[in-house]
Motif scaffolding. Structure first.
Motif, PDB file in Angstrom:
ATOM      1  N   MET A 397       7.756   6.141  -8.909  1.00  0.00           N
ATOM      2  CA  MET A 397       6.311   6.311  -8.793  1.00  0.00           C
ATOM      3  C   MET A 397       5.930   6.868  -7.420  1.00  0.00           C
ATOM      4  SD  MET A 397       3.345   3.452  -9.300  1.00  0.00           S
ATOM      5  CE  MET A 397       1.695   3.957  -9.807  1.00  0.00           C
ATOM      6  N   ARG A 398       6.552   6.333  -6.399  1.00  0.00           N
ATOM      7  CA  ARG A 398       6.258   6.780  -5.026  1.00  0.00           C
ATOM      8  C   ARG A 398       6.434   8.285  -4.884  1.00  0.00           C
ATOM      9  NH1 ARG A 398      10.903   5.280  -1.156  1.00  0.00           N
ATOM     10  NH2 ARG A 398      11.714   7.175  -2.147  1.00  0.00           N
ATOM     11  N   ASP A 399       7.609   8.773  -5.270  1.00  0.00           N
ATOM     12  CA  ASP A 399       7.901  10.187  -5.053  1.00  0.00           C
ATOM     13  C   ASP A 399       7.218  11.092  -6.070  1.00  0.00           C
ATOM     14  OD1 ASP A 399       9.357   9.215  -2.993  1.00  0.00           O
ATOM     15  OD2 ASP A 399      11.281  10.040  -3.631  1.00  0.00           O
ATOM     16  N   ALA A 400       6.891  10.546  -7.240  1.00  0.00           N
ATOM     17  CA  ALA A 400       6.117  11.331  -8.200  1.00  0.00           C
ATOM     18  C   ALA A 400       4.717  11.604  -7.647  1.00  0.00           C
ATOM     19  CB  ALA A 400       6.020  10.603  -9.527  1.00  0.00           C
ATOM     20  N   LEU A 401       4.194  10.672  -6.887  1.00  0.00           N
ATOM     21  CA  LEU A 401       2.877  10.852  -6.289  1.00  0.00           C
ATOM     22  C   LEU A 401       2.922  11.762  -5.064  1.00  0.00           C
ATOM     23  CD1 LEU A 401       1.547   7.186  -6.564  1.00  0.00           C
ATOM     24  CD2 LEU A 401       0.530   9.182  -7.666  1.00  0.00           C
ATOM     25  N   ARG A 402       3.815  11.483  -4.138  1.00  0.00           N
ATOM     26  CA  ARG A 402       3.736  12.139  -2.831  1.00  0.00           C
ATOM     27  C   ARG A 402       4.781  13.229  -2.616  1.00  0.00           C
ATOM     28  NH1 ARG A 402       7.124   8.102   1.220  1.00  0.00           N
ATOM     29  NH2 ARG A 402       9.078   8.988   0.497  1.00  0.00           N
ATOM     30  N   TYR A 459       4.067   1.395  -5.169  1.00  0.00           N
ATOM     31  CA  TYR A 459       3.625   1.774  -3.830  1.00  0.00           C
ATOM     32  C   TYR A 459       3.728   3.271  -3.642  1.00  0.00           C
ATOM     33  CZ  TYR A 459       8.445   2.522  -2.010  1.00  0.00           C
ATOM     34  OH  TYR A 459       9.708   2.995  -1.758  1.00  0.00           O
ATOM     35  N   VAL A 460       3.010   3.765  -2.644  1.00  0.00           N
ATOM     36  CA  VAL A 460       3.098   5.179  -2.303  1.00  0.00           C
ATOM     37  C   VAL A 460       3.562   5.372  -0.861  1.00  0.00           C
ATOM     38  CG1 VAL A 460       0.687   5.419  -1.547  1.00  0.00           C
ATOM     39  CG2 VAL A 460       1.885   7.401  -2.502  1.00  0.00           C
ATOM     40  N   LEU A 490      -7.038   8.526  -4.345  1.00  0.00           N
ATOM     41  CA  LEU A 490      -6.435   8.753  -5.658  1.00  0.00           C
ATOM     42  C   LEU A 490      -5.061   8.101  -5.748  1.00  0.00           C
ATOM     43  CD1 LEU A 490      -6.389  10.135  -8.435  1.00  0.00           C
ATOM     44  CD2 LEU A 490      -5.517  12.195  -7.291  1.00  0.00           C
ATOM     45  N   ALA A 491      -4.265   8.254  -4.693  1.00  0.00           N
ATOM     46  CA  ALA A 491      -2.917   7.670  -4.676  1.00  0.00           C
ATOM     47  C   ALA A 491      -2.966   6.162  -4.851  1.00  0.00           C
ATOM     48  CB  ALA A 491      -2.215   8.030  -3.367  1.00  0.00           C
ATOM     49  N   GLN A 492      -3.841   5.506  -4.114  1.00  0.00           N
ATOM     50  CA  GLN A 492      -3.893   4.045  -4.194  1.00  0.00           C
ATOM     51  C   GLN A 492      -4.510   3.574  -5.503  1.00  0.00           C
ATOM     52  OE1 GLN A 492      -2.125   2.427  -2.363  1.00  0.00           O
ATOM     53  NE2 GLN A 492      -2.095   3.224  -0.266  1.00  0.00           N
ATOM     54  N   THR A 493      -5.322   4.407  -6.147  1.00  0.00           N
ATOM     55  CA  THR A 493      -5.833   4.028  -7.464  1.00  0.00           C
ATOM     56  C   THR A 493      -4.688   3.925  -8.460  1.00  0.00           C
ATOM     57  OG1 THR A 493      -7.893   5.206  -6.969  1.00  0.00           O
ATOM     58  CG2 THR A 493      -7.516   4.569  -9.247  1.00  0.00           C
TER      59      THR A 493
END
Length: 650
Positions: A397-402, A459-460, A490-493
C-alpha cells in the motif's frame, strides 16, 4: 506466626519474579545479590563495585560463585554482598580460557550509569511515580488503534522556536525539549488528543550506543537503532543521564501521562542486531552465543548492520524476558519489532503467546539482507499466516501510493500514474483474501498474507525513507503548495479508511519535511525537528487530519477487524486509472450509516464514478470533512474533485 508466613510468601514471590525476569540485582537495605548467566565453559566471573557510574577505582572486588547449571545450558554465577549498596555501581568481568573479556553491566542490567558502561544498584520502588501501582494502559482493541510514530527529540526539541511574526499567535513552550518529560506537558498531550491518535509508537527508547550521555548540552542525534542495554531507558532523553533513578522515573512519568490521556504506549524494539559484535555485554559474557554465523564461520548480516542475532537460541529466551520486563515494570502496551524478518517464527509466536492478549505486536516483515536461517523459518510478511496475532507493515500500500522505496524520484498513484490500483485495493482490504482483489497485479505480494485485517499496518510514511512531503516534492518537481496539501490529505485518507491498522509519522499533520534527506538517522535537529509553525501555516491540513481520525473513530465500518466481515461488507466499485472507489455496505460493523462510499481520485482532473441511484449525504470532499454533512444529492453518479477524496453515506 502469621507475620512469618506473610514474610515467607513475600520472599517466595520475590524469588519467583527474579527467576522470571532474569533480575540481575536483588536489592535490600541489608544486602544485595548479583547474578549472571554465562556459557558453561566460563572459568570465572569477577564482580566490581564502584562509587561512580564512570571513572574512579573499584571499591570492592569479589569473585562470584558458580551455583550450578544443567548439562548444555547456561551456567549461573552469584554473589551476595552485605550492607546497603543503594547508589553504587557495578561491573561484571568473565574469564574464558586464560583471559577476562572485559567489564560490562551484563545483558540483564535494569539500571545503569552514564553511557551504560556500569550497572547500578537501585531500589526500583524509588523510580515509581505517585500512583504508578494504579497505572494501566487504556483498553483499546487492535482494530481500533490509530498509531502515531514519534522520536522524542524530533517531537519537542523545536517547540520553543519563535513563531513566524506574521502569524501573531502565541503557544505554550516546553520546559523539557527533547526529553521524556516533554510528553507529560499539557501542550503535547493536547496536541495528541486533538489529533485523535490513541497509540504513540516511540522510536527506540532503550539505552543505545551512539549518543554520549555525558555531554547533554552538545546537540547529538540518532534514531537509536544501535542497542547497548535493552532493559534500561536511554539516558539522553532524561534530564539527568548520570542518575540511574531519574531516567527510569521520567520514562514512567511519560507513560503515566499518556495513559491518563487514553493513549497506549508502543515501544520500538531492536533485537535483530547489536551496535557491534565486540563491546556489548552479550559478547563479553557469552561470546558468539547470540549471533548467527555462516558455514564459513563469518557472521551473518541479515540486519545490514554487521551482525544478526540468533533468536532461535538462548537469545530468543532473552527477548521474551525483556519484553515481559517492559510490560511489567514500565506498563508498555505494545511492541514494534525492527526487522522482524530476522527473527524466527517460533520465537515470535512464543512472545505473542506469553504476553497478554491486549499487548499489540507488529513489525517489519522483512530483513535488510540474507539471513543464516531459511526464509521459511523467519518472521517475514509471507509467513504472517503462521503468526496469528502479529501484524506487519504493508509496503504494498505504501509504495502503491507514493512510489517504490528504491527510487525516490519515481511516483505512483499520488503522482497520477496508473497501474497501482489493485495494490491500493489490497491495502484497503487489509491484505486479506478478498474476491475483488487480484493479487497477480499487486506489487511485492502475489497472494494475501494477512489472516485478519488487524495483521496489516496501513501507512504511507514512517521515520524510514523520505517523509511524505519530501517524497512528493522529489517525484513531482515544482509541485505547488496547494497541490502538495491535496495529495498529502488524499494519501492519509487511503490509510485511515483502510481496514488495516492505520499508522502515521509525527508531523505529517503539519506538513513536516526533512529538507529532502532520505535517511535522517543521524542528521541534526535542523533536519529532523518538527516545525510547530506548520500547524498554523497549514490549518486546512491540520483540521482535515483531526476530522479524518474522528470519522474513523466514530464509524466502526472502517475498522471491522475480522476478515469475514470485510469480505461481506467491503465492495469495490469498478476501477479506473488513478481512481479507487469502494463501499462499506449494510451497516458494516453495526454502523449507523447504512452504506458508506469512499472515492480516492489521484487524477489532476475530476473523476466521475457511478453509484446506485439514491440519496446521499456528503461528509468529505475537496479537502474538507464534516461528519454532520456538507450537503445531500440524489443521483446515480458523483463527480470527485481532482487529487482529493470523496466520502458520502446513505
Amino acid at each position: 506466626m502469621k507475620l512469618r508466613q506473610l514474610l515467607l510468601i513475600a520472599l517466595m514471590t520475590l524469588l519467583a519474579t527474579t527467576a522470571a525476569t532474569g533480575q540481575p540485582v536483588v536489592y535490600t537495605p541489608r544486602q544485595s545479590t548479583f547474578k549472571l548467566h554465562t556459557l558453561p565453559s566460563a572459568k570465572a566471573v569477577v564482580l566490581r563495585i564502584y562509587n561512580q557510574g564512570t571513572g574512579g577505582k573499584a571499591v570492592k572486588t569479589v569473585e562470584m560463585k558458580r551455583v550450578g547449571h544443567k548439562q548444555g545450558q547456561l551456567a549461573t554465577y552469584e554473589a551476595t554482598l552485605k550492607g546497603d549498596l543503594k547508589g553504587k555501581f557495578y561491573t561484571l568481568d568473565v574469564k574464558y580460557g586464560q583471559h577476562f573479556l572485559g567489564e560490562c553491566p551484563g545483558p540483564e542490567a535494569q539500571a545503569v550509569g552514564v553511557n551504560g558502561q556500569r550497572g547500578a544498584v537501585v531500589d526500583m520502588r524509588d523510580t515509581d511515580p505517585e500512583g504508578w501501582a494504579q497505572d494501566r494502559g487504556p483498553d483499546i482493541a487492535g482494530k481500533d488503534l490509530m498509531i502515531y510514530e514519534l522520536h522524542h527529540r524530533d517531537f519537542s526539541i523545536a517547540r520553543n522556536i519563535n513563531l513566524d511574526p506574521a502569524i501573531h499567535v502565541k503557544r505554550q513552550s516546553s520546559q523539557y525539549p527533547g526529553k521524556y518529560l516533554a510528553l507529560t506537558e499539557p501542550w503535547a498531550i493536547n496536541h495528541l488528543k486533538q489529533l485523535g491518535v490513541n497509540a504513540v509508537h516511540l522510536l527506540p527508547s532503550f539505552d543505545f550506543a551512539s549518543i554520549d550521555e555525558s555531554k547533554p548540552d552538545v546537540p547529538q542525534y540518532n534514531w537509536g537503532y544501535d542497542p547497548l542495554n535493552y532493559n534500561v531507558p536511554e539516558g539522553s532523553y532524561s534530564t539527568n543521564a548520570a542518575d540511574p533513578v531519574t531516567r527510569i522515573r521520567e520514562f514512567k512519568l511519560m507513560v503515566q501521562a499518556l495513559h491518563r490521556a487514553g493513549i497506549k504506549v508502543i515501544l520500538d524494539v531492536v533485537y535483530n542486531h547489536m551496535f557491534s559484535i565486540e563491546g556489548n555485554s552479550f559478547q563479553k559474557t557469552m561470546p558468539d552465543a547470540i549471533f548467527r554465523k555462516l558455514p564459513d564461520g563469518s557472521y551473518s548480516n541479515g540486519s545490514g548492520c554487521g551482525n544478526e542475532t540468533k533468536s532461535e537460541g538462548i537469545f530468543g529466551d532473552y527477548m521474551l524476558r525483556s519484553v515481559k520486563y517492559w510490560v511489567d515494570e514500565y506498563h508498555i502496551d505494545g511492541f514494534r519489532f525492527d526487522l522482524m524478518g530476522v527473527h524466527d517464527i517460533a520465537t515470535m509466536n512464543k512472545i505473542r503467546h506469553e504476553l497478554p492478549s491486549g499487548i499489540f505486536i507488529y513489525g517489519e516483515g522483512w530483513s535488510a539482507g540474507s539471513c543464516a536461517l531459511p526464509a521459511s523459518k523467519l518472521g517475514v510478511k509471507a509467513n504472517l499466516p503462521k503468526m496469528p496475532g502479529i501484524a506487519a507493515f504493508s509496503d504494498e500500500m505504501r509504495d502503491a501510493l507514493r512510489g517504490p522505496f528504491n527510487d525516490d524520484h519515481k511516483g505512483a498513484f499520488l503522482a497520477g500514474i496508473a497501474g497501482e490500483e489493485e495494490s491500493i485495493k489490497a491495502g484497503i482490504a487489509g491484505c486479506i483474501a478478498h474476491p475483488q482483489v487480484d493479487y497477480s497485479k499487486v506489487n511485492y505480494s502475489k497472494q494475501p498474507w494477512a489472516l485478519q485485517p488487524t495483521q496489516m499496518i496501513a501507512y504511507v510514511s514512517c521515520h524510514d525513507d523520505m517523509c511524505l512531503v519530501d517524497r512528493l516534492r522529489t517525484e513531482l518537481p515544482g509541485i505547488a503548495g496547494d497541490e502538495l496539501e491535496r495529495l498529502d490529505m488524499l494519501a492519509q485518507t487511503a490509510v485511515f479508511t483502510s481496514q488495516g491498522v492505520p499508522f502515521m509519522l509525527s508531523g505529517e499533520e503539519m506538513m513536516r519535511d526533512k529538507k529532502g534527506v532520505h535517511n535522517s538517522f543521524n542528521s541534526p535537529d535542523s533536519i529532523n525537528q518538527l516545525d510547530w509553525n506548520g500547524k498554523l501555516l497549514h490549518p486546512q491540513v491540520w483540521n482535515y487530519y483531526c476530522q479524518l481520525l474522528a470519522l474513523r473513530k466514530a464509524h466502526p465500518a472502517f475498522r471491522l477487524g475480522e476478515a469475514e466481515l470485510v469480505r461481506r461488507h467491503l465492495e469495490f466499485l469498478p476501477t479506473q486509472d488513478c481512481v479507487v472507489a469502494f463501499c462499506l455496505k449494510d451497516h458494516a460493523g453495526g454502523d449507523n450509516w447504512s452504506n458508506i462510499y469512499v472515492v480516492l481520485n489521484a487524477r489532476n482532473t475530476p473523476a466521475r464514478v457511478e453509484v446506485p441511484q439514491g440519496w446521499y449525504t456528503v461528509v468529505a470532499a475537496g479537502g474538507k470533512i464534516d461528519a454532520g454533512g456538507m450537503g445531500t444529492f440524489n443521483g446515480s453518479a458523483v463527480e470527485v474533485a481532482p487529487q482529493s477524496a470523496l466520502i458520502m453515506h446513505q
